[in-house]
Design a protein around this motif. Structure first.
Motif, PDB file in Angstrom:
ATOM      1  N   UNK A  97       0.846  -1.199   0.000  1.00 11.66           N
ATOM      2  CA  UNK A  97       0.000   0.000   0.000  1.00 11.66           C
ATOM      3  C   UNK A  97       0.876   1.241   0.000  1.00 11.66           C
ATOM      4  N   UNK A  98       0.441   2.247  -0.736  1.00 13.10           N
ATOM      5  CA  UNK A  98       1.131   3.531  -0.770  1.00 13.10           C
ATOM      6  C   UNK A  98       0.284   4.515   0.045  1.00 13.10           C
ATOM      7  N   UNK A  99       0.764   4.863   1.237  1.00 16.60           N
ATOM      8  CA  UNK A  99       0.028   5.699   2.185  1.00 16.60           C
ATOM      9  C   UNK A  99       0.437   7.154   2.009  1.00 16.60           C
ATOM     10  N   UNK A 100      -0.502   7.979   1.509  1.00 18.28           N
ATOM     11  CA  UNK A 100      -0.201   9.377   1.207  1.00 18.28           C
ATOM     12  C   UNK A 100      -1.456  10.241   1.353  1.00 18.28           C
ATOM     13  N   UNK A 148      -3.780  16.943   4.650  1.00 21.86           N
ATOM     14  CA  UNK A 148      -3.052  17.048   5.929  1.00 21.86           C
ATOM     15  C   UNK A 148      -3.152  15.756   6.747  1.00 21.86           C
ATOM     16  N   UNK A 149      -3.383  14.634   6.074  1.00 22.37           N
ATOM     17  CA  UNK A 149      -3.479  13.323   6.733  1.00 22.37           C
ATOM     18  C   UNK A 149      -4.568  13.284   7.810  1.00 22.37           C
ATOM     19  N   UNK A 150      -5.618  14.082   7.615  1.00 18.38           N
ATOM     20  CA  UNK A 150      -6.653  14.219   8.637  1.00 18.38           C
ATOM     21  C   UNK A 150      -7.404  12.911   8.898  1.00 18.38           C
ATOM     22  N   UNK A 177       5.795  12.367   4.946  1.00 19.08           N
ATOM     23  CA  UNK A 177       5.995  13.606   5.692  1.00 19.08           C
ATOM     24  C   UNK A 177       6.246  13.319   7.161  1.00 19.08           C
ATOM     25  N   UNK A 178       7.130  14.098   7.767  1.00 18.56           N
ATOM     26  CA  UNK A 178       7.480  13.906   9.176  1.00 18.56           C
ATOM     27  C   UNK A 178       6.527  14.713  10.056  1.00 18.56           C
ATOM     28  N   UNK A 179       5.255  14.361  10.025  1.00 20.66           N
ATOM     29  CA  UNK A 179       4.241  15.084  10.795  1.00 20.66           C
ATOM     30  C   UNK A 179       3.735  14.211  11.944  1.00 20.66           C
ATOM     31  N   UNK A 185       0.281   7.213  12.481  1.00 20.43           N
ATOM     32  CA  UNK A 185      -0.041   6.167  11.516  1.00 20.43           C
ATOM     33  C   UNK A 185       1.038   5.083  11.508  1.00 20.43           C
ATOM     34  N   UNK A 186       2.301   5.488  11.526  1.00 17.84           N
ATOM     35  CA  UNK A 186       3.404   4.526  11.547  1.00 17.84           C
ATOM     36  C   UNK A 186       3.366   3.705  12.837  1.00 17.84           C
ATOM     37  N   UNK A 187       3.065   4.372  13.944  1.00 17.64           N
ATOM     38  CA  UNK A 187       2.957   3.659  15.227  1.00 17.64           C
ATOM     39  C   UNK A 187       1.885   2.574  15.159  1.00 17.64           C
ATOM     40  N   UNK A 188       0.730   2.914  14.593  1.00 16.25           N
ATOM     41  CA  UNK A 188      -0.371   1.953  14.501  1.00 16.25           C
ATOM     42  C   UNK A 188      -0.048   0.810  13.544  1.00 16.25           C
ATOM     43  N   UNK A 189       0.542   1.125  12.413  1.00 14.88           N
ATOM     44  CA  UNK A 189       0.850   0.084  11.422  1.00 14.88           C
ATOM     45  C   UNK A 189       1.914  -0.882  11.940  1.00 14.88           C
TER      46      UNK A 189
END
Length: 510
Positions: A97-100, A148-150, A177-179, A185-189
């Motif tokens: 998956x491409x997460x953007x 904004x990854x809302x 993006x380092x937001x 999201x990275x933590x959850x994945x």
């Protein structure tokens, strides 16, 4: 007179009765229609797995059928991805998956996303058609987290349900993006046991390291901000006594926070305190920081500084450069050094390009550049750390991503291609000889082995990961922004001060 009397006596009651019937029917019908519209939920679907959240016009979700999320600029590449996926047979593929934030309203981010999709598709095609029939084949899906990854939570929740059949999701790339939202999201994945490969994330605190593997299964193909700063320092041989730092005082943006710390480390012993500004909460907005930069340029003219390190996002970087172009000490030369957000400037129409011809040089640490691994007049390609062959292979592959030539100067397509290559490498290395695809848990354990002869031959340079999933001594192209907007390659710098050895094995730390 007789006719009027007849209508009053005989027709009027009948007319009243019929009128009552018609009116009742209309009222009941209208009421029923109104009740239907209240009780029947509005159809907010955009495509299978994609819908408009409440109070939003964005199409958010996960799709691999070719849906363009109502972004016309993406139609060609999403259609190509859809065709490639449609050719796959059930049970023969693993999914990436491409997460953007695909529906971002920021023009710079929108351009970046287009290049990421093109780069990822280019490697998907290579994996399925140019890799000696290696298995599993690769299905690519697009995961839109919204402007904004809302809506990252909705999308991540969907991805975590896709690890079984028929999707068999085995890795997530993009993550650009380092937001704070991307960090969550990275933590959850990774908490769900899914391998993640970041493309352009560079924040040091969105990475693993000795004693702090907070994101198990995270790998990155771009150097950290600290590595970028070290590479810049080796390149520039900056005299701290003649340097000054301009930094955003707003905290919580991981790119800015870690770049600020990295530059401060490089400027130990500098005689001047940092010059501060505060960006808007949404740092893609103009705000009133241009006024602050006008004042900061006056103060910089009061120093002996020749080099200015800038720790901030691209909107404020552009405002700062514009202000320096109108500085009072126009007879003095300055060099601005910054991180990879400088890559946005090439397409920024609000940049005063005339400022760059007024003894002002702007250079940034790029994540990739098309000239870094291309022989040219007066420069030689490093013998290690990357290769001409790998970049030429990329050029062949990216030509399939669009009918028109894909711009490569900002490096986005190159890095996305390399991230996809790294994800596919891990998936196939984790696949047993007698199995059609790997187990989910086996993919996340591959990163410590991506080094040495098992490195990824990236188009941006060798990808040799340390035990924590970070690229070791990754090539950092130093790029200069020319007055005509050209992003001119200067030379390749290295966090360690020199290219890696042929073995490309990270040294022991601590």
């Amino acid at each position: 007179m007789l006719d009027r009397l007849r209508r009053r006596v005989f027709w009027t009651p009948r007319q009243k009765f019929l009128t009552l019937l018609v009116t009742t029917a209309l009222v009941v019908g209208a009421g029923g229609w109104g009740l239907y519209t209240v009780l029947e939920p509005e159809d907010r679907s955009c495509a299978p797995g994609v819908a408009r959240p409440a109070n939003s016009t964005e199409c958010v979700g996960v799709d691999g059928t070719g849906h363009d999320f109502r972004v016309p600029a993406l139609t060609a590449v999403t259609a190509a991805i859809g065709r490639e996926n449609a050719a796959l047979k059930p049970g023969e593929y693993a999914t990436v998956a491409l997460l953007l934030p695909i529906t971002s309203t920021d023009p710079g981010t929108a351009e970046k996303i287009l290049r990421e999709l093109q780069g990822a598709y280019a490697y998907q095609y290579r994996a399925n058609h140019e890799s000696n029939s290696e298995t599993p084949r690769i299905r690519l899906v697009l995961a839109n987290t919204g402007n904004k990854n809302a809506h990252w939570r909705t999308v991540v929740d969907r991805l975590t349900t896709m690890t079984g059949a028929p999707d068999r999701l085995r890795a997530v790339s993009g993550v650009a993006t380092s937001s704070a939202e991307v960090r969550e999201a990275v933590t959850a994945l990774t908490g769900a046991g899914i391998a993640v490969v970041g493309t352009t994330i560079t924040a040091d605190d969105l990475a693993n390291g000795p004693g702090r593997d907070r994101f198990p299964g995270l790998a990155r193909v771009s150097p950290t901000n600290s590595d970028e700063a070290r590479a810049l320092a080796h390149f520039g041989r900056v005299d701290a006594a003649r340097a000054i730092l301009v930094q955003d005082s707003r905290t919580g943006d991981h790119y800015i926070d870690t770049l600020r710390s990295a530059f401060a480390e490089s400027l130990k012993g500098a005689p001047y305190e940092p010059q501060l500004y505060t960006s808007p909460t949404d740092n893609t907005e103009e705000g009133n920081t241009a006024n602050t930069f006008r004042q900061i340029t006056h103060l910089i003219c009061d120093t002996r500084a020749e080099t200015v390190f800038f720790a901030g996002r691209h909107t404020q970087l552009r405002q700062f450069i514009n202000a320096l172009g109108s500085r009072g000490c126009a007879d003095r030369a300055f060099t601005v050094l910054t991180g990879d957000e400088g890559s946005y400037l090439g397409a920024d129409t609000k940049l005063n390009r005339a400022a760059l011809g007024r003894k002002l040089t702007v250079r940034y640490a790029a994540l990739a550049h098309p000239d870094a691994w291309k022989p040219g007049s007066g420069r030689t390609v490093p013998a290690t750390g990357g290769s001409v062959v790998a970049f030429d292979t990329f050029l062949t592959d990216i030509a399939r991503a669009d009918e028109k030539p894909v711009p490569l100067r900002d490096g986005q397509a190159i890095v996305a291609y390399d991230a996809m290559a790294t994800a596919v490498h891990a998936i196939r290395q984790a696949t047993p000889p007698d199995a059609p695809y790997p187990e989910l848990a086996d993919v996340v354990t591959q990163w410590p082995q991506v080094k040495g002869s098992l490195r990824v031959q990236g188009a941006s340079g060798w990808i040799c990961l340390d035990n924590h999933g970070n690229p070791y001594n990754k090539a950092v192209p130093i790029v200069e922004l020319a007055p005509d907007g050209t992003q001119r390659y200067v030379q390749t710098a290295w966090p360690e001060g020199r290219p890696p050895a042929e073995s490309c094995l990270p040294p022991k730390k601590g």
